[in-house]
Design a protein around this motif. Structure first.
Motif, PDB file in Angstrom:
ATOM      1  N   ASP A 520     -18.498  57.915 -25.745  1.00  0.00           N
ATOM      2  CA  ASP A 520     -18.128  59.304 -26.014  1.00  0.00           C
ATOM      3  C   ASP A 520     -16.873  59.697 -25.252  1.00  0.00           C
ATOM      4  OD1 ASP A 520     -20.247  59.615 -27.722  1.00  0.00           O
ATOM      5  OD2 ASP A 520     -21.572  60.588 -26.255  1.00  0.00           O
ATOM      6  N   TRP A 521     -16.788  59.252 -24.003  1.00  0.00           N
ATOM      7  CA  TRP A 521     -15.605  59.598 -23.193  1.00  0.00           C
ATOM      8  C   TRP A 521     -14.348  58.942 -23.736  1.00  0.00           C
ATOM      9  CZ3 TRP A 521     -12.919  56.248 -19.591  1.00  0.00           C
ATOM     10  CH2 TRP A 521     -11.902  56.893 -18.907  1.00  0.00           C
ATOM     11  N   LYS A 523     -13.791  58.007 -26.779  1.00  0.00           N
ATOM     12  CA  LYS A 523     -13.465  58.566 -28.092  1.00  0.00           C
ATOM     13  C   LYS A 523     -12.799  59.922 -27.968  1.00  0.00           C
ATOM     14  CE  LYS A 523     -15.537  59.242 -32.652  1.00  0.00           C
ATOM     15  NZ  LYS A 523     -16.797  59.153 -33.461  1.00  0.00           N
ATOM     16  N   SER A 524     -13.229  60.707 -26.940  1.00  0.00           N
ATOM     17  CA  SER A 524     -12.655  62.046 -26.786  1.00  0.00           C
ATOM     18  C   SER A 524     -11.385  62.037 -25.952  1.00  0.00           C
ATOM     19  CB  SER A 524     -13.690  62.980 -26.137  1.00  0.00           C
ATOM     20  OG  SER A 524     -14.055  62.487 -24.848  1.00  0.00           O
TER      21      SER A 524
END
Length: 532
Positions: A520-521, A523-524
């Protein structure tokens, strides 16, 4: 690496939340805060070393097993020779010196007697358990082999251990420890039971129930002096019964044992308003009881429990249906205790209490406090080291560690397992071992970056390559934990349980959860470099 489907995130977070939620009641209990009664309350049970409780050491008398074998053999011999065609008459029966001997009225029946008794002397697998010898051409002597006696003692102790376990389970206690010690001893540990009197009374009662016909030919003066006529036995009346302080003579053979009971419940006699115990025989026992009462209408029969007569009522009519009622000046508690003992089965041998200890909860509280301090200090040092060494990835490892410990408590609560002092040691060990997976992953990512891999590729390779070593290491540890659980007992099994659960949760949190967070990190934020 960045492709982490929504369904997988929901599954991982949902499973984590559900297990962590099950750990909340245990935290309430540890902090002494009242937990709402309306909510389910799965909590971790504390073992004897943490919650306190009772420790009792029981010892059996193996001589009783040999004596019971002699009595059973005598009854079998009498029945076999009486049913022979034509009947073989015997006399002067003796069970002295651990041997069964009797005289034949007709010495010419020696060979036929040997032939009839041979099946009775063989055990399972045609193993000879008794030796038959003839003395003075007319006395037959049956001597049990030592191997057969040892086997009988072992079987009796195994059966006694099962009976003790069933009785304690009837008390509603959690996670008792009941193990054999040596050849003739049983160790019983019951956590949370601070008053062992009820336990001692329950375990000290053999609950050997017998129904025997009263010997009406016995002379009252002889009975009062404890002198039994041939073929009879003298038993005293139990304390609190109408005949307390007196004796009664009963026929030694031909009665019914209580080993064919299928149920026993406390009740109240509607006619006398007395506490009684209602018993139920199985089909075979019910038939024998009906036959006994049918053939002896108008005669008294004694109800004997552990060598004491509870009552000796007259048989007014045949008792059919497999049910009967036991009365004997019971209180509500004593009737319930006797019902538990009868339901769990009679002990095949008397058990004497040779050691008794009551462990107070103060020791457990000190152990928990010391364990929490060790866990807290260890966790703090591990957190500082991980964050200082791996930065953001160390924060992920720390969060996984906290969830890991909480999930262990949650799973233990779901499985209703018991936490012991070695289990706390397993917790502390899990804290150190849990971050090993993240160390392997992070070091592998470092190597990939040094080789010039891009950030996403380095992280992907780091997790994939390190996971193989992580799974292999945890499988070998799981095998060791499974062996400890299978062959250990008590606190050893407590340590094994925490170890096995910790291995599963460590892999789940250190590999799966941290991978989801890192994905998630990445990707963001899409960083061009990572500090690791």
């Amino acid at each position: 690496m960045l492709d982490f489907p929504r369904w997988r995130k929901i599954w991982l977070w949902g499973l984590t939340f559900m297990v962590v939620l099950c750990a909340i009641p245990s935290f309430f209990a540890a902090l002494g805060v009242a937990y709402p009664d309306e909510l389910p309350e799965p909590t971790v049970n504390l073992g004897l070393d943490l919650a306190g409780g009772s420790h009792i050491l029981l010892e059996a008398e193996p001589e009783q097993v040999a004596a019971q074998r002699l009595q059973n053999m005598e009854e079998s011999v009498r029945t076999a020779l009486r049913d022979a065609d034509p009947e073989i008459r015997i006399g002067d029966v003796s069970t002295a010196n651990g041997r069964l001997s009797f005289m034949l009225e007709d010495t010419s029946e020696i060979d036929r007697t040997r032939e009839i008794l041979t099946p009775l002397m063989n055990g399972q697998g045609l193993t000879r358990e008794w030796e038959l010898t003839v003395v003075d051409t007319s006395r037959v002597v049956l001597t049990p082999s030592q191997q057969a006696i040892d086997t009988a003692v072992t079987q009796a102790m195994d059966s006694a251990t099962d009976v003790v376990r069933r009785r304690i389970d009837e008390l509603g206690t959690r996670e008792p420890t009941i193990i054999r010690q040596g050849d003739t001893r049983i160790v019983v540990q019951v956590p949370g039971l601070q008053d062992p009197e009820q336990l001692k009374e329950l375990l000290g009662q053999t609950a050997r129930l017998e129904f025997k016909l009263v010997d009406l030919d016995a002379l009252p003066n002889d009975v009062a002096q404890g002198i039994a006529p041939p073929g009879s036995q003298i038993f005293p009346y139990a304390e609190g019964t109408p005949g307390e302080g007196t004796n009664i003579a009963v026929r030694r053979l031909g009665g019914i044992q209580g080993d064919s009971l299928t149920g026993a419940q406390p009740g109240v006699d509607p006619q006398t308003n007395e506490n009684v115990v209602n018993i139920q025989f199985d089909q075979q026992g019910g038939q024998r009881f009906a036959q006994l009462t049918t053939q002896n209408v108008g005669k008294p029969f004694a109800i004997i429990l552990d060598g004491e007569v509870l009552s000796a009522p007259n048989i007014n009519e045949p008792i059919r249906g497999g049910g009967a009622q036991i009365s004997g000046s019971f209180t509500a508690d004593s009737a319930n205790a006797l019902s538990i003992s009868l339901r769990s089965g009679a002990l095949p041998v008397d058990l004497a209490i040779v050691e008794e200890r009551t462990v107070g909860p103060d020791l457990g509280a000190d152990s928990i406090r010391a364990g929490l301090i060790a866990m807290g200090v260890g966790s703090l040092l591990v957190v500082l080291l991980m964050i200082a060494t791996y930065g953001r990835f160390g924060v992920y490892a720390t969060a996984a560690l906290v969830i890991n410990v909480t999930m262990i408590l949650g799973i233990m609560a779901i499985l209703n397992t018991t936490l012991t002092l070695p289990g706390i040691a397993g917790f502390v060990l899990t804290i150190g071992a849990a971050v090993d997976a993240n160390v392997l992953i992070n070091e592998r990512i470092r190597e990939e970056r040094k080789r010039g891999r891009k950030v996403v590729t380095a992280v992907e390779n780091g997790y994939r390559e390190a996971s193989r070593a992580i799974y292999d290491a945890n499988i070998t540890n799981a095998i060791a934990g499974a062996l400890l659980f299978a062959f250990g007992s008590g606190p050893v099994r407590g340590f094994a349980i925490v170890l096995l659960i910790g291995l599963v949760t460590s892999v789940f949190t250190a590999v799966m959860l941290t991978r989801m967070w890192v994905a998630d990190w990445l990707k963001s934020a899409r960083p061009r470099d990572i500090n690791i």
